[in-house]
Design an enzyme around this catalytic site. Structure first.
Site, PDB file in Angstrom:
ATOM      1  N   HIS A 282       2.840   3.076  -3.089  1.00  0.00           N
ATOM      2  CA  HIS A 282       2.144   3.924  -4.061  1.00  0.00           C
ATOM      3  C   HIS A 282       2.510   5.389  -3.897  1.00  0.00           C
ATOM      4  CE1 HIS A 282      -0.612   1.386  -6.238  1.00  0.00           C
ATOM      5  NE2 HIS A 282      -1.034   0.801  -5.142  1.00  0.00           N
TER       6      HIS A 282
ATOM      7  N   GLU B 242     -10.260   1.893   2.513  1.00  0.00           N
ATOM      8  CA  GLU B 242     -10.450   1.489   1.127  1.00  0.00           C
ATOM      9  C   GLU B 242     -10.289  -0.043   1.006  1.00  0.00           C
ATOM     10  OE1 GLU B 242      -7.318   2.996  -1.268  1.00  0.00           O
ATOM     11  OE2 GLU B 242      -8.335   2.606  -3.177  1.00  0.00           O
ATOM     12  N   HIS B 243      -9.169  -0.558   1.513  1.00  0.00           N
ATOM     13  CA  HIS B 243      -8.911  -2.005   1.509  1.00  0.00           C
ATOM     14  C   HIS B 243      -8.874  -2.504   2.943  1.00  0.00           C
ATOM     15  CE1 HIS B 243      -6.652  -0.185  -1.900  1.00  0.00           C
ATOM     16  NE2 HIS B 243      -7.217  -1.156  -2.586  1.00  0.00           N
TER      17      HIS B 243
ATOM     18  N   GLN C 200       0.830  -1.208   0.000  1.00  0.00           N
ATOM     19  CA  GLN C 200       0.000   0.000   0.000  1.00  0.00           C
ATOM     20  C   GLN C 200       0.860   1.252   0.000  1.00  0.00           C
ATOM     21  OE1 GLN C 200      -3.279  -0.216  -0.281  1.00  0.00           O
ATOM     22  NE2 GLN C 200      -3.327   1.992  -0.563  1.00  0.00           N
TER      23      GLN C 200
ATOM     24  N   HIS D 234     -51.420  21.661 -10.912  1.00  0.00           N
ATOM     25  CA  HIS D 234     -51.242  20.231 -10.671  1.00  0.00           C
ATOM     26  C   HIS D 234     -52.596  19.568 -10.387  1.00  0.00           C
ATOM     27  CE1 HIS D 234     -46.969  21.178 -10.286  1.00  0.00           C
ATOM     28  NE2 HIS D 234     -46.685  19.912 -10.070  1.00  0.00           N
TER      29      HIS D 234
ATOM     30  N   ASP E 158      -6.063  -6.140  -6.770  1.00  0.00           N
ATOM     31  CA  ASP E 158      -5.610  -5.007  -7.589  1.00  0.00           C
ATOM     32  C   ASP E 158      -5.547  -5.370  -9.064  1.00  0.00           C
ATOM     33  OD1 ASP E 158      -5.316  -3.371  -5.420  1.00  0.00           O
ATOM     34  OD2 ASP E 158      -3.154  -3.666  -5.221  1.00  0.00           O
TER      35      ASP E 158
END
Lengths: 428, 428
Positions: free
Chosen positions: A259, A324-325, A256, A417, A358
């Site tokens: 990145h 996220e993960h 992770q 209406h 991934d």
């Protein structure tokens, strides 16, 4: 390096350490707004100038030619093409499960109500250039659009100073069945497809990752077109029990963090021994990592090993982070699921490492980041369709209910209406 | 009043007439950004000041009391309560069809892939005050959240200068089963629920209609929280054949236009006689409309009757407009459906007037406006859930595919990603 926090004793220090402020950069916003307005006003001329300014080239053609794609395909490692193809099949297979069906149902008096699901007409998928030109992201963005049935799928990826788009991107585009690849990048690429220019079509939706200019441009054009969710720094939480493999945990935290220095890698465990073992393993192995510098920076600003009293508390902390993960390096991952409320994707057990998701398994790797898994979802086929309600009322049912409906409109002070209903009642 | 355009001869005049520019008001944006920053920084104190400034009151309590809700209920017309209840049952019944199910499937080698659907934890639904305090909007916003299973549903609706929220809103809230109603309005209400204050909880999603300050505030906080789509001026397209009822058509155009001078009301017909008949009927009846002034203004700036060569061309024009509401006053409405690509809701036949859908039938009346039906969808249960991918990989499957996955990571230059797989392979 990774610091160990005891959740019970150091909750406030931990919260401070994990706090991820979302800073609002007015300077970047101004730059982006100016580019958007300029492209909207001057179209292709502006695109040519920005491409020269930011990519250092004024390409002969705004799009990649069939010859360029063929050349990239010829040059590519056949084994790489094969794994792209296998991954794409898996991704397509998973996403077919997401395809919502149109439905209708009938009620008394010949009333039919329903909802229709139709693909968007056209989308643009942004693919970053340079080192971040990830073919996996391209597959993950195109597959749900293809499964949804979108007819016009445009890719754009910034070309280099020679006017060339990355071979990896072109090969992945061919695997995913897309033949239109533009050479634009940055906020100007978003602008061109949001507003249209002489040679770039206005599309219905723009998706895909990008730098902060791309992200802000997407946010600005939201409403003119649809966008996917705004991607921020990403994160992984690994919940590890006493039987987890410290090497697997450490490597998944590395993966992770390699990145981006902003990426958060967090291990939560109920075992103080496991905490020490992961820390030791990480320190032992970090020297052999190609991106050790990035990992070290990410670990010191956004990494943590958190020791909780028990697994219930570990789940609580994970829910607070809404990662996220989320990897579950525990014996009983399925039993733990009901206690885990917020995550983009959950990886079950020691052998479900994030890398598998991934690249290959099938679920989308475009996931809600920065705590937004509380309310956002993975990119999906639902992002590439739209829904239309269908209402088929009968004279008989209007006779039964019309006066009540008209009075409801009266209560809201909307006379026309009400009258639209009563005029019909008078004919029955 | 309504002008008749012949599509074949006056295409460019028509396009100019129908062009709805989205203007960017930097002044309003600045005001909204300042309010957001102030509420984020000063919390309740700021809320108290803005409520005094914009609503002219500093209420004793930020929330409506149970006694206030009971009093509103006692004062309400029982017939009105009954129709609210009947409408709410219809809306709930329709929305239950939208509830996506979690799924999983198994592959060889004990791989399990899946997707989990869970409700959002908490939402805030904005209900405008004053004349726009529509109980129908409240029902339409709450029902999908309730069906989704959202536990915390907060409403907010600006109180008047006496600190009171509209009785209609309180009665509708009780019908929809919501007991927490705040008294805030404007951009500050959005800010409070997006960031949280001492007495207002931060929520996961903010939905509901509002003025331009509310709309811009929602756009600004998008990403901190989720929002529904941005509502703009609304529109109706009525496709009428030669057998349509000109009175029904005229009244349905009135009903759309009485909302707002910006609302667009457009009739498309292949019959020049029908065009004249609708125009004549509208002129004859407009004097009896309570909101005739608003309707006249809307008709002259955004109304039109368009005569096309045939029905295929009528569908083309409708697709170009991508209307929020599309009424088919034609003999063969179901046969026409495949040619109509973009609309928020489609009303089939003479007796399916928009009013039925606005109040009662069941489908949501919060629909994509201003041409966004090309890519946005009606408010739905999907807005109140989130999706989480589940990946359960086995050692056997990793042994079969792991080396290929690792090489894919190598190709993207992400060594730790690859190593996370290879370390596992070494244990097998």
């Amino acid at each position: 390096m990774l610091r160990i926090f005891s959740y019970g004793d150091e909750q406030s220090a931990l919260k401070q350490h994990l706090h991820r402020s979302v800073t609002f950069d007015a300077g970047v916003q101004k730059v982006v707004q100016d580019i958007l307005a300029d492209v909207a006003a001057r179209g292709d001329r502006a695109m040519r100038e920005y491409t020269l300014k930011f990519q250092g080239v004024s390409p002969d053609s705004f799009t990649v030619s069939a010859e360029e794609i063929d050349a990239a395909w010829q040059n590519a490692d056949p084994e790489f093409i094969a794994v792209l193809e296998e991954a794409y099949r898996n991704i397509e297979a998973f996403h077919r499960h997401e395809l919502d069906k149109s439905f209708f149902y009938e009620q008394e008096n010949r009333v039919i109500l329903g909802q229709r699901v139709t693909p968007l007409d056209s989308v643009m998928l942004y693919v970053p250039g340079g080192k971040a030109a990830y073919p996996s992201s391209l597959l993950m963005n195109v597959a749900p659009a293809q499964v949804a049935g979108v007819k016009e799928i445009h890719l754009t990826s910034p070309c280099d100073a020679d006017g060339r788009v990355s071979d990896h991107v072109l090969v992945a585009a061919k695997v995913a069945g897309v033949s239109t690849v533009y050479k634009f990048g940055g906020a100007q690429a978003v602008a061109a497809f949001a507003f249209g220019t002489e040679s770039v079509p206005k599309v219905d939706k723009i998706t895909g990752p990008g730098n902060k200019y791309v992200a802000l441009a997407k946010k600005e054009v939201f409403g003119h077109v649809s966008i996917d969710s705004i991607a921020g720094p990403s994160e992984v939480v690994v919940i590890a029990d006493s039987q987890a493999n410290p090497e697997f945990v450490a490597l998944d935290l590395f993966a992770q963090s390699e990145h981006d220095p902003d990426a958060a890698s967090i291990c939560i465990t109920d075992s103080p021994e496991m905490a020490e073992a992961v820390k030791a393993k990480a320190e032992e192995m970090i020297g052999s990592m190609a991106r050790a510098d990035v990992i070290r920076e990410a670990f010191s600003s956004n990494g943590a090993i958190i020791v909780t009293r028990d697994m219930a508390e570990a789940c609580e902390v994970s829910n607070m982070i809404a990662p996220e993960h989320l990897e579950l390096h525990v014996r009983n991952s399925w039993e733990m699921l009901p206690d885990l409320r917020h995550a983009g994707a959950i990886f079950m057990g020691d052998y479900s490492c994030e890398t598998v998701g991934d690249y290959f398994a099938g679920p989308n790797h475009t996931l809600p980041t920065n705590g937004t898994a509380r309310f956002f979802s993975p990119l999906s086929v639902r992002d590439f369709v739209k829904y239309t309600s269908i209402i088929s009322y009968s004279p008989e049912e209007l006779r039964r209910t019309g006066e009540r409906i008209a009075r409801f409109a009266d209560h809201e002070g909307l006379q026309a209406h009400a009258e639209a209903v009563r005029a019909r009642l008078r004919t029955l």
